[in-house]
Design a protein around this motif. Structure first.
Motif, PDB file in Angstrom:
ATOM      1  N   TYR A  91     -20.370 -11.447   1.081  1.00 13.98           N
ATOM      2  CA  TYR A  91     -19.029 -11.085   0.641  1.00 13.98           C
ATOM      3  C   TYR A  91     -18.202 -12.373   0.554  1.00 13.98           C
ATOM      4  CZ  TYR A  91     -15.043  -7.720   0.706  1.00 13.98           C
ATOM      5  OH  TYR A  91     -13.950  -6.948   0.412  1.00 13.98           O
ATOM      6  N   MET A 146       1.038  -4.720   3.301  1.00 15.25           N
ATOM      7  CA  MET A 146      -0.343  -4.944   3.786  1.00 15.25           C
ATOM      8  C   MET A 146      -0.582  -6.439   3.830  1.00 15.25           C
ATOM      9  SD  MET A 146      -2.095  -2.609   4.803  1.00 15.25           S
ATOM     10  CE  MET A 146      -3.811  -2.386   4.830  1.00 15.25           C
ATOM     11  N   TYR A 203      -8.799   4.559   2.771  1.00 15.31           N
ATOM     12  CA  TYR A 203      -9.082   3.464   1.839  1.00 15.31           C
ATOM     13  C   TYR A 203     -10.528   2.991   2.012  1.00 15.31           C
ATOM     14  CZ  TYR A 203      -8.365  -0.870  -0.796  1.00 15.31           C
ATOM     15  OH  TYR A 203      -8.457  -1.879  -1.716  1.00 15.31           O
ATOM     16  N   THR A 204     -10.934   2.839   3.253  1.00 14.77           N
ATOM     17  CA  THR A 204     -12.282   2.329   3.539  1.00 14.77           C
ATOM     18  C   THR A 204     -13.353   3.319   3.075  1.00 14.77           C
ATOM     19  OG1 THR A 204     -11.463   1.029   5.381  1.00 14.77           O
ATOM     20  CG2 THR A 204     -13.810   1.563   5.421  1.00 14.77           C
ATOM     21  N   ARG A 224      -6.860   1.166  -5.900  1.00 13.17           N
ATOM     22  CA  ARG A 224      -5.689   0.334  -6.169  1.00 13.17           C
ATOM     23  C   ARG A 224      -5.300   0.448  -7.633  1.00 13.17           C
ATOM     24  NH1 ARG A 224      -8.391  -5.172  -3.488  1.00 13.17           N
ATOM     25  NH2 ARG A 224     -10.362  -4.781  -4.506  1.00 13.17           N
ATOM     26  N   ARG A 265     -11.274  -9.147   7.769  1.00 16.30           N
ATOM     27  CA  ARG A 265     -10.573  -9.728   6.614  1.00 16.30           C
ATOM     28  C   ARG A 265      -9.089  -9.320   6.613  1.00 16.30           C
ATOM     29  NH1 ARG A 265     -13.607 -11.273   2.041  1.00 16.30           N
ATOM     30  NH2 ARG A 265     -12.032 -10.508   0.619  1.00 16.30           N
ATOM     31  N   LEU A 266      -8.772  -8.262   7.340  1.00 17.08           N
ATOM     32  CA  LEU A 266      -7.394  -7.746   7.359  1.00 17.08           C
ATOM     33  C   LEU A 266      -6.760  -7.978   8.733  1.00 17.08           C
ATOM     34  CD1 LEU A 266      -7.074  -4.135   5.929  1.00 17.08           C
ATOM     35  CD2 LEU A 266      -6.047  -6.209   5.058  1.00 17.08           C
ATOM     36  N   ASN A 285      -2.214  -0.936  -3.309  1.00 15.80           N
ATOM     37  CA  ASN A 285      -3.312  -0.147  -2.745  1.00 15.80           C
ATOM     38  C   ASN A 285      -2.862   1.301  -2.566  1.00 15.80           C
ATOM     39  OD1 ASN A 285      -4.523  -2.629  -2.523  1.00 15.80           O
ATOM     40  ND2 ASN A 285      -4.787  -2.592  -0.309  1.00 15.80           N
ATOM     41  N   TYR A 311      -0.462 -12.533   1.584  1.00 15.43           N
ATOM     42  CA  TYR A 311      -1.769 -11.980   1.949  1.00 15.43           C
ATOM     43  C   TYR A 311      -2.673 -13.068   2.535  1.00 15.43           C
ATOM     44  CZ  TYR A 311      -5.363  -8.371   1.528  1.00 15.43           C
ATOM     45  OH  TYR A 311      -6.294  -7.401   1.783  1.00 15.43           O
ATOM     46  N   PHE A 338      -3.648   3.893   7.115  1.00 20.92           N
ATOM     47  CA  PHE A 338      -3.805   2.774   6.172  1.00 20.92           C
ATOM     48  C   PHE A 338      -5.239   2.299   5.962  1.00 20.92           C
ATOM     49  CE2 PHE A 338       0.577   2.283   7.791  1.00 20.92           C
ATOM     50  CZ  PHE A 338       1.216   2.572   6.598  1.00 20.92           C
ATOM     51  N   GLN A 347     -13.554   3.024  -0.618  1.00 19.85           N
ATOM     52  CA  GLN A 347     -14.148   1.754  -1.063  1.00 19.85           C
ATOM     53  C   GLN A 347     -15.651   1.680  -0.810  1.00 19.85           C
ATOM     54  OE1 GLN A 347     -12.401  -1.658  -1.597  1.00 19.85           O
ATOM     55  NE2 GLN A 347     -14.299  -2.811  -1.512  1.00 19.85           N
ATOM     56  N   TRP A 348     -16.090   2.175   0.342  1.00 19.31           N
ATOM     57  CA  TRP A 348     -17.496   1.970   0.727  1.00 19.31           C
ATOM     58  C   TRP A 348     -18.334   3.240   0.665  1.00 19.31           C
ATOM     59  CZ3 TRP A 348     -18.772  -2.955   0.791  1.00 19.31           C
ATOM     60  CH2 TRP A 348     -17.776  -3.892   1.037  1.00 19.31           C
ATOM     61  N   THR A 401       0.842  -1.185   0.000  1.00 18.91           N
ATOM     62  CA  THR A 401       0.000   0.000   0.000  1.00 18.91           C
ATOM     63  C   THR A 401       0.882   1.241   0.000  1.00 18.91           C
ATOM     64  OG1 THR A 401      -1.865   1.108   1.089  1.00 18.91           O
ATOM     65  CG2 THR A 401      -0.249   0.092   2.547  1.00 18.91           C
ATOM     66  N   ILE A 432     -16.006  -6.432   8.238  1.00 16.66           N
ATOM     67  CA  ILE A 432     -15.275  -6.125   6.997  1.00 16.66           C
ATOM     68  C   ILE A 432     -13.775  -6.095   7.295  1.00 16.66           C
ATOM     69  CG2 ILE A 432     -14.820  -4.340   5.266  1.00 16.66           C
ATOM     70  CD1 ILE A 432     -17.729  -3.551   5.378  1.00 16.66           C
ATOM     71  N   ILE A 433     -13.428  -5.517   8.439  1.00 15.14           N
ATOM     72  CA  ILE A 433     -12.003  -5.318   8.731  1.00 15.14           C
ATOM     73  C   ILE A 433     -11.361  -6.602   9.284  1.00 15.14           C
ATOM     74  CG2 ILE A 433     -12.112  -4.390  11.109  1.00 15.14           C
ATOM     75  CD1 ILE A 433     -10.221  -2.847   8.174  1.00 15.14           C
TER      76      ILE A 433
END
Ligand code: UDP
Length: 377
Positions: free
Chosen positions: A354, A97, A156-157, A285, A175-176, A275, A186, A152, A160-161, A88, A172-173
């Motif tokens: 998702y 990331m 970005y969020t 991205r 996932r990270l 990203n 990743y 970070f 995206q949303w 990123t 959602i987060i």
């Protein structure tokens, strides 16, 4: 012509079910898709000018820990050895990331060992102590502290949303993850991963090659709804709200747009996905698909990049927006779907979920076993 099953949508959910019904049940299937190709959003194609395999709807890396899914998909394709890594860019500097020890040390200009980084971030997190995170922002701050969140995740969020991260759910987060080591792959938890050696289009072609399957492209279900002669079931994999003519109102979807550019360089960014964390940078991205096939030889001094931006076009849905109000609306549609006779609604768009590709395949295999094999035996 008469078919036993009509499958609406040739993405993974529809294609797995078509394959199972045609090859395992031995029944006749009509697959329709409104697009001019099979494969849904996973579709990939060789670019004529450069010879590079392009993922038309964004980079798709196949990864799974399900042996069932892996055994199934490898009947239709072999995979290359690609392992995904994401970088990123924030304020013109590149970081790894998801956030790992390298990201933390680089961001704070430090040289912390894993336990020191944990101690350090614990103090950062305590500055904004959140007891039980209720939304994406609180969840992110509770795991990395406010400074890393603002650098970070926040920009970005929002890009995206298009929502305040305080309105978005915590999941959602999740996932990270955050890593206190230097691991940079990743999908660290996925036992198997890679890109289909001959591209995604070939995977779908192989899945749908039975003579029991007839495919009609450029065919919109809603324009021809009453014309199909189907004796058993319709399997619909489009947006669930569209199926019911939006009787309860529209679910929110996010879409992704890709702007293509051919660059006269062998390598533009050195990696497949970069990203962009800054809110001021319009795109989320940049994809450079050449890097997805390290096993291929490219003779031309050219590469392709795609700028990805996020939008809200419900005619081109990619991601469900998992807020509470959307979830409640989905539940109302789901109740309608359960009463609908002779129809199965599923997949990412039908389940408003998702899903990654492997989860979609698993959902289709389970649907087949529970709702199709049993109902005909
Ligand atoms: N995310 C972020 N910064 C990043 C990457 C992701 O804040 O650099 C957040 C963002 O909210 C995103 C979520 O993490 O929606 C999930 O990201 P992922 O990369 O899994 O999304 P996908 O590849 O499915 O689009």
């Amino acid at each position: 012509m008469k078919y036993d099953y009509l499958i609406v949508g040739a993405g993974f959910f529809g294609s797995v079910l078509s394959e199972r019904i045609a090859n395992d049940l031995g029944s006749k299937v009509l697959v329709i898709d409104k697009r001019p190709h099979i494969g849904g959003n996973c579709y990939s194609k060789l670019d004529e000018e450069t010879g590079i395999e392009v993922h038309r709807y964004g980079t798709h890396i196949f990864h799974t820990s399900s042996r069932k899914v892996w055994n199934y998909i490898t009947r239709f394709t072999a995979f290359n050895g690609y392992h995904h890594q994401v970088l990123t860019t924030y304020r013109n500097k590149v970081y790894q990331m998801p956030i790992n020890l390298e990201t933390i040390n680089s961001f704070y200009n430090a040289n912390l060992k894993p336990h020191e980084a944990q101690e350090f971030l614990k103090k950062e997190i305590e500055k904004n102590h959140v007891r039980a995170p209720q939304n994406l922002e609180e969840k992110a701050i509770a795991s990395v502290g406010r400074s890393l969140y603002e650098a970070f995740i926040k920009g970005y969020t929002i890009k995206q949303w298009d929502k305040d991260p305080r309105e978005l759910p915590t999941n959602i987060i999740t996932r990270l993850p955050v890593r206190y080591n230097y691991r940079k792959d990743y999908f660290v938890d996925s036992r198997w991963q890679g890109i289909p050696l001959e591209g995604y289009a070939m995977v779908f072609k192989n899945m749908l090659k039975s003579t029991n399957i007839h495919i009609e492209l450029n065919c919109d279900y809603f324009e021809h709804r009453n014309e199909f002669n189907v004796t058993k079931k319709v399997i619909y994999t489009g947006p669930i709200d569209r199926y019911f003519d939006y009787v309860y109102g529209k679910l929110e979807w996010r879409t992704a747009k890709f702007q293509k550019e051919i660059v006269e360089l062998e390598d533009y960014q050195g990696t497949s996905v970069m990203n962009y964390a800054d809110f001021a940078v319009k795109y989320t991205r940049i994809h450079e698909p050449k890097h997805l096939h390290p096993e291929r030889k490219f003779t031309k001094q050219k590469t392709i990049i795609f700028y990805e931006t996020s939008g809200s076009d419900s005619n081109d849905p990619y991601y469900p927006v998992n807020t509470e109000s959307n979830y409640n609306l989905f539940k109302k549609y789901k109740a309608l779907a359960q009463q609908e006779k002779g129809v199965i609604i599923g997949g990412r768009l039908g389940d408003y979920a998702y899903y990654d590709m492997d989860k979609t395949i698993l959902a289709a295999l389970k649907c087949y076993e529970r709702q199709l094999v049993d109902s005909t035996s």
